[in-house]
Enzyme design. Structure first.
Site, PDB file in Angstrom:
ATOM      1  N   HIS A   1       0.853  -1.191   0.000  1.00 21.74           N
ATOM      2  CA  HIS A   1       0.000   0.000   0.000  1.00 21.74           C
ATOM      3  C   HIS A   1       0.886   1.237   0.000  1.00 21.74           C
ATOM      4  O   HIS A   1       1.889   1.285   0.708  1.00 21.74           O
ATOM      5  CB  HIS A   1      -0.914   0.014   1.221  1.00 21.74           C
TER       6      HIS A   1
ATOM      7  N   ARG B   1      -6.806  10.239  -0.481  1.00 24.20           N
ATOM      8  CA  ARG B   1      -6.507  10.636  -1.866  1.00 24.20           C
ATOM      9  C   ARG B   1      -7.776  10.743  -2.683  1.00 24.20           C
ATOM     10  O   ARG B   1      -7.882  11.582  -3.582  1.00 24.20           O
ATOM     11  CB  ARG B   1      -5.541   9.634  -2.489  1.00 24.20           C
TER      12      ARG B   1
END
Length: 490
Positions: A256, A282
């Site tokens: 990740h 994000r």
């Protein structure tokens, strides 16, 4: 040689579920609803596992929430996004992803209508072409979903102890297999070993916290931190492989891009376990900046793409620092997350001047980064292929020439999820290394492999737990009924 005794006072003829995360608890509830008795075995003191830590939500297409928000999505679009993320041309992965995406709306309907879980907020995550990742307003989604289904199972076990038994702090030590047929398991409980007989659903999670297995399958990742708790040890996976059960894609381990580093540390030091920076940071418009104050990727790309971009920009700048920056609008949208990360020392509110000082770049450089981004947002496409620009603009000064504020974290790549596991089919039946189905053995969740290909799409892990937890229970219940019918005919 002494015979291992049976565990006393269990419900008769149970389905045995190994693992108490979302997949296992879902399988247990569905088994009870299908008329079966259940024994759930969990090695930890509490149920929940990694499912409790899921931070972005559960994905689904053509849900009632999307329809009410006028999101123009489809199952085909969800499938294609998942296949693209998987980077896999395997028919096996595609057939499993077809099931996952086709049953996604029903999974979310079950959670909202039957389990009464708030999943009213729908967000866009990296790699998705439409907003389709669902969460509630008041609690982190993994905790909200998993704690609720645990509460439901606990209520069932208290009301019907003759039908459901949960055994905590019980370690699986053997799977009883004879000629491609599973008869039960052996567990260690309070320093003694016991047998439990019946069909078995394995839902014991992945191996992201097992450095030995990571080193074996992907040695180049063994030095990375992980977002998983120490219970993600892969012990059941290892045991099953030793028993001749087939593994698949065991080298497919997801890194990740945005595990959160303690703010004052700035870069990873000796932290083996890091808290994940939710994908929706994000998705809500957070920007990734390198040590020169430059953007270097499409922040809404797939996890493998963004992780590779971070690795490349670190090599380019010679500086391990990578920052995730939210503006005020994004922070307002993610108020709960921002409060949590700030309280944990993983995020800090900075003025524009403080942000420039923190990065160590010139004011003009960061101004240019933000100006370019705003221009690309107007054009609806940037140099990295980004086409969604939530919560713009990014400016150093507001319309009254006062400094803007930002919410800033340092991020690191971290081992997050294991796509590989035990090979299973669409009915959640687990296969032997010779390709035959192992009768009486089923699987769901991260312990299984082959579904996500090379790279899992965000929000598909909780979805996998519900879809295949229910499928495993239905298949196991049918198997149990057939076995009991045949037994009573003898």
């Amino acid at each position: 040689m002494s015979v291992i005794p049976l565990f006393p006072n269990l419900p008769p003829n149970p389905i045995i579920v190994v693992g108490g995360g979302l997949a296992g608890v879902t399988a247990a509830i569905q088994s009870v609803n299908s008329g079966a008795n259940v024994v759930l075995v969990e090695k930890e003191a509490k149920l929940g596992g990694n499912s409790m830590k899921a931070s972005s939500g559960i994905s689904g297409a053509l849900t009632s929430q999307q329809i009410s928000l006028h999101v123009n999505d489809s199952v085909d679009s969800f499938l294609e996004d998942s296949i693209f993320s998987a980077r896999s041309g395997k028919d096996h992965a595609r057939s499993l992803l077809e099931i996952l995406t086709d049953e996604s709306a029903d999974a979310i309907k079950w959670l909202t209508k039957v389990c009464k879980i708030d999943l009213s907020t729908v967000s866009l995550l990296g790699g998705h072409s439409q907003p389709r990742t669902h969460r509630g307003l008041s609690k982190p989604p993994g905790f909200a979903i998993t704690s609720t289904v645990i509460s439901i199972l606990s209520d069932i076990s208290e009301r019907y102890p003759q039908n459901v038994k949960v055994i905590n702090q019980a370690k699986l030590t053997d799977i009883i297999v004879h000629d491609h047929e599973v008869d039960g398991v052996v567990i260690e409980f309070q320093d003694s070993k016991y047998r439990i007989l019946g069909p078995v659903i394995l839902a014991s999670g992945g191996y992201s916290a097992n450095k030995e297995l990571i080193s074996k399958f992907r040695p180049e990742l063994s030095s990375l931190p992980t977002t998983n708790g120490p219970y993600a040890s892969g012990d059941v996976l290892s045991l099953a492989l030793e028993k001749g059960i087939a593994g698949i894609d065991l080298d497919k381990i997801q890194v990740h891009p945005t595990a959160l580093v303690p703010f004052d540390s700035k870069i990873v030091k000796d932290d083996q376990f890091l808290i994940l920076g939710a994908e929706m940071l994000r998705g809500a418009g957070g920007l990734l900046l390198n040590a020169k104050g430059e953007r270097f990727c499409n922040e809404l790309g797939t996890r493998d793409y963004v992780s590779a971009a971070i690795e490349n920009t670190i090599k380019k700048t010679g500086d391990d620092r990578v920052l995730l920056v939210l503006n005020e609008e994004a922070a307002k949208q993610l108020k709960l997350n921002v409060q949590f990360y700030t309280a944990k020392g993983l995020m800090k509110k900075l003025t524009a001047e403080e942000l420039i000082e923190e990065i160590g770049c010139d004011q003009q450089d960061l101004h240019q980064t933000f100006s370019n981004y705003n221009l690309f947002a107007d054009l609806q496409r940037d140099e990295f292929g980004k086409v969604h620009f939530p919560n713009i603009p990014f400016n150093l000064l507001n319309s009254e020439s006062a400094q803007e504020s930002f919410y800033v974290s340092y991020v690191s790549r971290a081992v997050h999820f294991t796509m590989g596991g035990l090979k299973f089919n669409g009915n959640a039946e687990i296969e032997h290394q010779d390709g035959r189905v192992v009768s009486g053995l089923f699987g769901a969740g991260e312990v299984t492999g082959g579904l996500h290909g090379d790279n899992r799409l965000g929000g598909n892990s909780l979805l996998e737990c519900v879809v295949f937890g229910k499928r495993a229970a239905l298949t196991a219940s049918s198997y149990l009924l057939k076995s009991l019918s045949n037994y009573h005919k003898l």
